[in-house]
Write an enzyme that holds these catalytic residues in place. Structure first.
Site: not given
Ligand SMILES: [Ca+2]
Length: 448
Positions: A40-41, A80, A84, A134, A136, A159, A220, A272-273, A293
């Protein structure tokens, strides 16, 4: 007593039955397992083999040595939930009306229950499925992973900077299936506990096809590492967190080796990003890409990606063809012999020729769209709009055209020199917007 002719017929029938049973069993045994690890991130550069100068990732580096790096791999959105949605449905996030981020207790929205996720596609072939981490895509019951094709769920449903208040205590909850089992979640132990849960799931399902979706809560912000990893990385807490995720990858791959499942399991690692750059040292790094992001510059949506399947994915190679998370659903479906939904538009494509390293395999995407305001076609990328989240560029003008083959950092706008390309790509973006608007499916909303 049967006469000889009847006996012969019986024998032939019996032999045929054995053949059918044997072939069916063999086919079932050959269905590959899938493990999808989703950070994540995490930034484009935040893995050793993608160029991180300080973060040590020996397990991911080994995974790349034994597998294939994808250097031009994109997510569906630079945030996020939308990212997803693309991963789970095989569609552009706007197609399924999930373009932003869901918040607990307020939005009442989620990925529509009628959407068919990659887990639901694999269920049609008898896969055991687990989501650990996660989610989300909505925290109301009808939107939970257990309602979208996953047999079980453990994790924070959104998150880790989002909070609910229970009995006067604030923080994100840890859920098992559809119940809260811990609040607030003890975040320093999450990466370890997710890993243990994933390993347990693999062991429990080693004799049948399985799909483990492992979307880590980290890196994250707020960042948490366990005692074992805290204060150990040269890159500070962010490095500690990535190095613990790297340890987790080692545990997963080690379990597959121990159980003799390596030649029958595809493992995919990506994020994810892009990195949350405004968080400073607590954010990652997307260099040499521009921004991170929230933006449609490459740093927001191009992610490090490694695919691993010893004996199938060519070892120690890299692939520069355009591929994306929305390709996961059609690709896993193809490899599992499952059908891709035919009653709706699926934007993703089967990229198994790329991951299997077939001679001359090319990207199935002539175009890839970024939130409807940018497009990549070949090595050209055109932006009709865009914003930088940290390093502001007041001289930026639009439309902005870049040749990624010579300008991966999207630094030199060559729109003025290439009016025909600008015109052609602008038309593609306009057509894409119109097509999505005409064929958009709704998000889910819970009525109260
Ligand atoms: Ca993210």
């Amino acid at each position: 007593m049967q006469n000889p002719r009847n006996r012969l017929a019986t024998i032939i029938l019996f032999a045929f039955a054995i053949l059918v049973v044997t072939q069916t069993t063999t086919a079932a045994e050959k269905l590959p397992n899938f493990v999808l690890i989703f950070a994540d991130d995490q930034g484009y550069q935040d893995i050793g083999c993608f160029g991180s100068p300080k973060i040590k990732t020996p397990n991911l580096d080994r995974m790349a040595q034994e597998g294939r790096r994808f250097t031009d791999f994109y997510v569906g959105a630079p945030v996020c939930s939308a990212s997803r949605a693309a991963l789970m449905t095989g569609c552009y996030c706007a197609r399924v009306s999930v373009t932003g981020v869901f918040f607990p207790n307020s939005s009442r929205k989620g990925l529509h229950p009628n959407e068919i996720t990659v887990a639901e596609v694999l269920k049609t072939q008898g896969y055991a499925t687990a989501c650990v981490g996660k989610w989300h895509l909505g925290d109301e019951k009808p939107f939970l992973p257990t309602r979208q094709g996953f047999d079980s769920y453990l994790g924070i449903p959104y998150s880790n900077d989002m909070s609910i208040t229970l009995d006067g205590r604030k923080g994100p909850p840890l859920m098992r299936d559809e119940e809260i089992i811990e609040h607030p979640a003890d975040q320093a132990t999450l990466t370890r506990r997710y890993t243990e849960e994933g390993v347990r799931f693999i062991r429990a399902n080693k004799d049948r096809p399985f799909f483990l979706y492992l979307p880590h809560t980290m890196p994250h912000v707020p960042l948490f590492a366990s005692e074992k990893f805290k204060d150990t990385s040269a890159r500070g807490l962010y490095g500690d967190v990535i190095e613990e995720i790297d340890w987790s990858v080692g545990q997963i791959l080690g379990t597959l080796r121990e159980l003799g499942l390596t030649e029958n399991t595809l493992v995919v690692y990506t994020s994810d990003n892009g990195p949350w750059l405004s968080k400073g040292d607590h954010g990652g790094c997307a260099l040499p890409l521009r921004d991170g992001k929230f933006s449609t510059w490459e740093g927001g949506m191009r992610e490090p990606c490694i695919m691993w399947w010893p004996g199938k994915v060519p070892a120690g190679t890299s692939c520069g063809e355009v591929a994306a998370t929305m390709d996961v659903l059609p690709t896993f479906a193809k490899l599992a012999g499952a059908n891709v939904p035919e009653d709706r538009i699926i934007d993703g494509k089967d990229i198994s020729p790329l991951l299997l390293g077939q001679d001359g395999a090319k990207s199935p995407h002539e175009t890839y769209f970024f939130r409807g305001n940018a497009v990549r076609a070949g090595t050209w990328k055109l932006h009709l709009s865009g914003r930088d989240t940290v390093k502001k560029r007041p001289d930026q003008v639009f439309p902005a055209l870049y040749d990624l083959s010579t300008d991966i950092g999207e630094d030199r706008n060559v729109a003025a020199e290439n009016p025909e390309i600008v015109e052609r790509l602008t038309k593609l973006i306009m057509e894409h917007r119109e097509e999505i608007a005409a064929n958009q499916r709704p998000a889910g909303v819970v009525e109260r």
